[in-house]
Design a protein around this motif. Structure first.
Motif, mmCIF file in Angstrom:
data_model
loop_
_atom_site.group_PDB
_atom_site.id
_atom_site.type_symbol
_atom_site.label_atom_id
_atom_site.label_comp_id
_atom_site.label_asym_id
_atom_site.label_seq_id
_atom_site.Cartn_x
_atom_site.Cartn_y
_atom_site.Cartn_z
ATOM 1 N N ASP A 126 -0.885 -18.188 30.925
ATOM 2 C CA ASP A 126 -0.455 -19.198 29.962
ATOM 3 C C ASP A 126 -1.561 -19.499 28.951
ATOM 4 O OD1 ASP A 126 1.490 -21.283 29.091
ATOM 5 O OD2 ASP A 126 -0.156 -22.621 29.651
ATOM 6 N N MET A 127 -2.813 -19.526 29.426
ATOM 7 C CA MET A 127 -3.940 -19.802 28.530
ATOM 8 C C MET A 127 -4.093 -18.732 27.454
ATOM 9 S SD MET A 127 -7.256 -21.372 30.486
ATOM 10 C CE MET A 127 -6.926 -21.136 32.216
ATOM 11 N N ALA A 187 -1.727 -16.704 26.456
ATOM 12 C CA ALA A 187 -0.501 -16.581 25.670
ATOM 13 C C ALA A 187 -0.481 -17.558 24.505
ATOM 14 C CB ALA A 187 0.720 -16.804 26.559
ATOM 15 N N ARG A 188 -1.007 -18.772 24.728
ATOM 16 C CA ARG A 188 -0.909 -19.811 23.704
ATOM 17 C C ARG A 188 -1.571 -19.422 22.385
ATOM 18 N NH1 ARG A 188 -3.527 -24.063 26.223
ATOM 19 N NH2 ARG A 188 -3.105 -23.453 28.364
ATOM 20 N N PRO A 189 -2.841 -18.978 22.369
ATOM 21 C CA PRO A 189 -3.436 -18.584 21.081
ATOM 22 C C PRO A 189 -2.766 -17.372 20.456
ATOM 23 C CG PRO A 189 -4.910 -18.073 22.901
ATOM 24 C CD PRO A 189 -3.822 -18.910 23.459
ATOM 25 N N MET A 190 -2.308 -16.433 21.293
ATOM 26 C CA MET A 190 -1.632 -15.259 20.741
ATOM 27 C C MET A 190 -0.286 -15.636 20.148
ATOM 28 S SD MET A 190 -3.891 -13.004 21.105
ATOM 29 C CE MET A 190 -3.089 -11.468 20.700
ATOM 30 N N ARG A 191 0.395 -16.580 20.766
ATOM 31 C CA ARG A 191 1.675 -17.052 20.235
ATOM 32 C C ARG A 191 1.469 -17.706 18.871
ATOM 33 N NH1 ARG A 191 2.975 -20.081 24.237
ATOM 34 N NH2 ARG A 191 4.090 -18.475 25.397
ATOM 35 N N TRP A 237 3.498 -9.604 27.325
ATOM 36 C CA TRP A 237 2.100 -9.250 27.120
ATOM 37 C C TRP A 237 1.128 -9.976 28.043
ATOM 38 C CZ3 TRP A 237 -2.310 -11.809 25.338
ATOM 39 C CH2 TRP A 237 -3.404 -10.976 25.075
ATOM 40 N N PRO A 238 1.226 -11.288 28.256
ATOM 41 C CA PRO A 238 0.252 -11.954 29.132
ATOM 42 C C PRO A 238 0.217 -11.385 30.541
ATOM 43 C CG PRO A 238 1.477 -13.584 27.874
ATOM 44 C CD PRO A 238 2.164 -12.262 27.659
ATOM 45 N N THR A 239 1.390 -11.061 31.090
ATOM 46 C CA THR A 239 1.434 -10.494 32.443
ATOM 47 C C THR A 239 0.745 -9.126 32.466
ATOM 48 O OG1 THR A 239 3.506 -11.647 32.882
ATOM 49 C CG2 THR A 239 2.946 -9.812 34.342
#
Length: 236
Positions: free
Chosen positions: A161-162, A164-168, A184-186
């Protein structure tokens, strides 16, 4: 005066009644939690010194107590691994979060998180291995136990989750992008963990990269792939 009435209306002594019982229970609970915390610290030091395959008997001896005490507090070795894992992985999660806070770009954030993860794992490979896996058939682990499944699953879910947030935020919203961010995060966590653990388990040699070099290499793989020059599709 009615004696029964007089007795029933007499003020309670300082150690009588539910409040006193609750106070003793609270003190006992506090003692148990403190003792459990001390055992976790002792187990962590023992594993750091003895290795990830240290038995409950070895760990108890290093802690200056008996194996039965550890069984009383943790059930079996898997329970001890879960308890140590909760502490260690929580510390790693906090360090990774702190490392990413000062990043100016998503790539810098990724590098900071990967570097913090590798550095903490490298600090005590024995403890890291102890809390992330256990050898099948270990006699100190009860039937059906899943060592650190909860702590480890929560840890990597939080890290996913950490990152993913900036990439989102960087990619923005649009057709198909939600799917990319969903997968992608997984995939990233799998790459970081597997590459990191292989690096951690590699013997020391002049060609083995240090944790900063390895962190940059993993970040490059995450951001641009292993060989972007081989992409002949013409896509940007």
């Amino acid at each position: 005066m009615n004696i029964l009435h007089a007795e029933s209306s007499a003020p309670s002594g300082p150690f009588d009644g539910p409040a006193a019982v609750d106070g003793r229970a609270a003190r006992w609970q506090s003692h148990r939690e403190e003792r459990r915390h001390d055992l976790i610290k002792s187990a962590r030091r023992a594993v750091h010194a003895l290795g990830s395959d240290a038995s409950m008997e070895d760990i108890a001896a290093a802690a200056g107590t008996s194996k039965s005490v550890f069984y009383r507090y943790f059930g079996d070795k898997a329970g001890l691994q879960q308890a140590v894992g909760d502490v260690v992985l929580s510390q790693m999660q906090r360090r990774i979060r702190e490392a990413a806070q000062g990043a100016q770009t998503p790539r810098e954030g990724l590098l900071a998180m990967v570097s913090a993860y590798l550095q903490m794992a490298e600090t005590s490979p024995n403890v890291y291995t102890f809390v992330t896996r256990y050898p099948p058939g270990d006699p100190d682990i009860g039937q059906g136990s899943m060592a650190t499944a909860g702590a480890l699953g929560h840890f990597f879910d939080s890290i996913a989750d950490m990152i993913a947030r900036p990439m989102r935020a960087h990619l923005g919203q649009g057709t198909g992008k939600e799917t990319i961010i969903g997968y992608w995060p997984t995939a990233a966590i799998g790459l970081v963990r597997n590459a990191g653990e292989q690096w951690l388990g590699s013997p020391e040699s002049p060609t083995k990269p240090d944790h900063e070099t390895m962190a940059r290499q993993i970040t490059d793989w995450l951001c641009v792939g292993i060989a972007p020059e081989l992409d002949t599709s013409g896509r940007p």
